[in-house]
Design a protein around this motif. Structure first.
Motif, short mmCIF file in Angstrom:
data_model
loop_
_atom_site.label_atom_id
_atom_site.label_comp_id
_atom_site.label_asym_id
_atom_site.label_seq_id
_atom_site.Cartn_x
_atom_site.Cartn_y
_atom_site.Cartn_z
N LEU A 118 5.51 -1.37 -2.68
CA LEU A 118 6.89 -2.10 -3.09
C LEU A 118 7.07 -1.72 -1.15
O LEU A 118 6.95 -0.31 -1.04
CB LEU A 118 7.36 -1.99 -3.51
N ARG A 119 8.03 -2.53 -0.77
CA ARG A 119 7.98 -1.72 0.85
C ARG A 119 8.51 -3.32 1.66
O ARG A 119 8.67 -4.68 0.71
CB ARG A 119 6.75 -1.37 1.93
N GLY A 168 12.97 -10.92 -2.91
CA GLY A 168 13.76 -10.40 -2.72
C GLY A 168 13.73 -9.22 -1.54
O GLY A 168 14.07 -7.90 -0.96
N GLY A 169 12.75 -10.31 -0.60
CA GLY A 169 12.87 -9.42 1.00
C GLY A 169 12.11 -7.81 1.01
O GLY A 169 11.86 -7.87 1.66
N HIS A 170 11.30 -8.04 -0.24
CA HIS A 170 10.26 -7.04 -0.36
C HIS A 170 8.62 -7.84 -0.42
O HIS A 170 8.74 -8.21 -0.84
CB HIS A 170 10.60 -5.99 -1.17
N VAL A 171 7.93 -6.95 0.08
CA VAL A 171 6.08 -7.28 -1.00
C VAL A 171 5.76 -6.04 -1.32
O VAL A 171 5.66 -5.17 -1.00
CB VAL A 171 5.58 -7.60 0.73
N SER A 172 5.09 -6.65 -1.78
CA SER A 172 3.89 -6.22 -2.89
C SER A 172 2.39 -6.39 -2.25
O SER A 172 2.15 -7.99 -2.37
CB SER A 172 4.68 -5.74 -4.38
N GLU A 173 1.57 -5.57 -2.89
CA GLU A 173 0.05 -5.59 -3.62
C GLU A 173 -0.44 -5.41 -4.45
O GLU A 173 -0.17 -4.34 -4.78
CB GLU A 173 -0.77 -5.50 -1.49
N SER A 174 -1.48 -6.37 -5.35
CA SER A 174 -1.62 -6.05 -6.52
C SER A 174 -3.82 -5.74 -5.95
O SER A 174 -3.73 -7.25 -5.74
CB SER A 174 -1.63 -7.22 -7.79
N HIS A 175 -3.61 -4.80 -6.20
CA HIS A 175 -5.68 -4.39 -5.91
C HIS A 175 -5.70 -5.47 -7.23
O HIS A 175 -5.14 -4.52 -7.68
CB HIS A 175 -5.95 -4.12 -5.29
N GLY A 176 -7.14 -6.66 -7.10
CA GLY A 176 -7.71 -6.15 -8.50
C GLY A 176 -8.84 -6.99 -8.75
O GLY A 176 -9.44 -7.91 -7.48
#
Length: 147
Positions: free
Chosen positions: A144-145, A108-116
């Motif tokens: 989320l950005r 949706g035009g956004h980016v997120s990072e899942s660290h794990g």
């Protein structure tokens, strides 16, 4: 041969069954190929991504079998624009491999990072029997950005 090292001291990192199955899984995700992703799993496989209750799995029991895995794809991977896997460390034990790093998701035009920690377990045929992802929803949401 008596002087041969046991397998746990001589890991074939390129041809290890869990490494290969995990690589096939990630390649199918990046290619947006649901059929190839599903074909990589054993019939009784389970996906827990993330492990425990989440918006994708309210009961926290994972997604099992062909129908469960297809549904998981549809509500997660299928809704994204792109997913990148950035792993810093690979740890191989038995028929499993764990990666430490992050998954970068564009949606949706956004980016997120899942660290794990992200684990793949293969059976004797090289099929995935378990894919487990240890990441925290709240921490991921905080990254989320706009893309």
């Amino acid at each position: 041969m008596a002087d041969e090292l046991p397998s746990y001291l001589n890991i074939d990192r390129e041809n290890h069954p869990a490494v290969l199955a995990g690589r096939r899984s990630r390649e199918a995700v990046q290619a947006r190929d649901k059929d190839a992703w599903l074909a990589n799993f054993a019939a009784d496989a389970v996906v827990e991504d993330p492990v425990g209750p989440s918006m994708f799995d309210e009961r926290g029991v994972g997604h099992t079998g062909a129908e469960g895995l297809a549904n998981f794809w549809d509500i997660t991977i299928g809704t994204t624009e792109k997913i990148d896997f950035v792993f810093d460390k690979e740890i191989i034990c038995g028929n499993e491999v764990a990666y430490i790093g992050k998954i970068v998701t564009r949606i949706g035009g956004h980016v997120s990072e899942s660290h794990g920690v992200f684990t793949y377990k293969a059976d004797d045929n090289g099929d995935l029997v378990a894919l487990r992802a240890f990441w925290e929803v709240a921490e991921t949401m905080a990254t989320l950005r706009p893309a």
